[in-house]
Structures are given as C-alpha cells and as structure tokens.
Design an enzyme around this catalytic site. Structure first.
Site, PDB file in Angstrom:
ATOM      1  N   GLU A  49       7.205 -28.697 -11.148  1.00  0.00           N
ATOM      2  CA  GLU A  49       7.641 -29.012  -9.952  1.00  0.00           C
ATOM      3  C   GLU A  49       8.298 -30.471 -10.061  1.00  0.00           C
ATOM      4  O   GLU A  49       7.730 -31.619 -10.714  1.00  0.00           O
ATOM      5  CB  GLU A  49       6.674 -29.075  -8.681  1.00  0.00           C
ATOM      6  CG  GLU A  49       5.523 -30.321  -8.988  1.00  0.00           C
ATOM      7  CD  GLU A  49       4.560 -30.142  -7.704  1.00  0.00           C
ATOM      8  OE1 GLU A  49       4.986 -30.814  -6.837  1.00  0.00           O
ATOM      9  OE2 GLU A  49       3.721 -29.838  -7.674  1.00  0.00           O
ATOM     10  N   LYS A 137      -3.204 -26.038  -2.974  1.00  0.00           N
ATOM     11  CA  LYS A 137      -3.095 -27.102  -3.678  1.00  0.00           C
ATOM     12  C   LYS A 137      -4.225 -28.071  -3.400  1.00  0.00           C
ATOM     13  O   LYS A 137      -4.465 -28.657  -2.319  1.00  0.00           O
ATOM     14  CB  LYS A 137      -1.809 -27.985  -3.982  1.00  0.00           C
ATOM     15  CG  LYS A 137      -1.894 -29.223  -4.496  1.00  0.00           C
ATOM     16  CD  LYS A 137      -0.619 -29.624  -4.672  1.00  0.00           C
ATOM     17  CE  LYS A 137      -0.477 -31.171  -3.632  1.00  0.00           C
ATOM     18  NZ  LYS A 137       0.595 -31.948  -3.755  1.00  0.00           N
TER      19      LYS A 137
END
Length: 225
Positions: A49, A137
């Site tokens: 990411e 997350k």
C-alpha cells in the site's frame, strides 16, 4: 484504469493469509515511494500500500500497478473519504486501507473494492466488519502487543486481523502466533526510502521478512501433521 486483478475481497483476503505480509510505503516523494514498492515486490512482497499522505501517491499507485510483477497488488493507505476511494480506483488501486472507521470503509465496500479497516477496540473491530471490511487492521498494534490481539480474538475468532504499527522483524512471529493473518510493515521495512533514501537495504530487509513468513508457514503446516 480498469481495476482488475483482485477478483474479489475474498480472493485478496486469501492471498494475504497466504503471504502473511503487507508492505506500507509512506514518505515525501511519490516517485521514491513507487520505486520502493516495486523493490519490495521484486523481493517477494505481494501486497503493497502507498499512503495517500505521500505527495504524488495516486501517480505512484498508477506506476506501480503498470509495472508490478504478476501476482502482486498495489493499494492505497490512509484512505478516508468517498472522494479518496474514487481517486484510488481511478488510479488503478486494487485495495484500500484506512486508519480508522472513516466513511471510506462503507464506500469501498459499496464499490466492491477490498478494504482493510483500521480499528483498535472490540467495538471498532465489530463495527468494521459490519460495515463491510475485508479485514481489520489492528492499529496501532504496539499499544497492546500480541497479548491484546489474542484477547481480541477470543470473542472474535472469525475476524481476520492484520497487525500494523510498531511491528518489526523481531515481533512479527509473535503476532502470527497470536492469530494475526498478516502483519503490516512500514518503517521497519522501508526506513526513509519513501522520501528518497537508499533502496539497497530495503532489498535485504524484504528478503528477511519474506523468509520469516515462509518459515513460519512451514512450521505451522508441520505442527498440524
């Protein structure tokens, strides 16, 4: 850019489970971030990411998407708004990552893009999944460490957690042991390369993480025999 290659959230989730690793690039130079992401992919990372707080992040995502090795996927981090989700999709991003339960979680789910939603508490983790998150997350994971993750998984054994924040080479296996499907690696992997630092050490660190994950996987399979 057509956003193909992830298949669906379940496919991405299974891939992350298999690799146990997500790389996180953040810095002050989009071109440097793109180079760092590709280096990590070349050394075995499949999921990277690029944080939208990085100047030029969307262009970097487009460049990485175009040059990524087969089987590798690029997403965007620090995705907060509906517009962010639209911009990431337009740039070719294949998944989104949020630091909190922002409106981007619902929008990503609505548009069918996998989303790793930031959460810390039991209520937040539960809410993230209710809003369509592909995985949670756990951020910042270092606040409670592996024991906190293990405690979270007792009431939520089916929530896929990815531990992010303060996770380095020496901590990763403890999070996997505690039930994390993967760990997210920023500074311990990339250092300052997202701002133009030396790429050479990243290759060595990336190989170390990939080897560690592969070794953990072999150990887990052997223990089940």
């Amino acid at each position: 850019m057509e956003n193909t290659g992830t298949g669906n959230p379940e496919l991405l989730l299974n891939g992350i489970r298999d690799s146990r690793l997500v790389a996180i690039v953040r810095g002050s130079d989009g071109q440097a971030a793109a180079k760092a992401a590709l280096v990590a992919m070349e050394e075995g990372f499949r999921y990277v990411e690029i944080a939208l707080t990085t100047p030029g992040a969307l262009q970097a995502i487009s460049e990485v998407r175009a040059a990524a090795p087969a089987g590798c996927f690029v997403g965007a981090g620090t995705v907060l708004t509906v517009r962010d989700v639209d911009n990431v999709l337009e740039a070719g991003g294949q998944f989104t990552v949020t630091p909190a339960l922002a409106e981007s979680v619902d929008e990503s789910a609505r548009q069918g893009i996998p989303v790793l939603a930031g959460a810390m508490t039991p209520s937040e983790a539960y809410e993230a999944m209710n809003r369509g998150a592909t995985a949670v997350k756990l951020f910042p994971a270092s606040i409670g460490g592996p024991p906190y993750l293990k405690a979270l998984r007792d009431p939520f054994p089916d929530i896929p957690f990815i531990a992010v924040g303060g996770v380095g080479l020496e901590q990763a296996a403890a999070y996997w042991d505690a039930g994390a499907i993967a760990v997210g690696l920023g500074g311990p992997l990339f250092g300052d390369v997202g701002s133009g630092g030396d790429l050479a050490p990243v290759r060595s660190r990336a190989r170390s993480f990939v080897d560690l994950a592969a070794g953990f996987g072999r150990t887990a399979v052997e223990s089940q025999r």
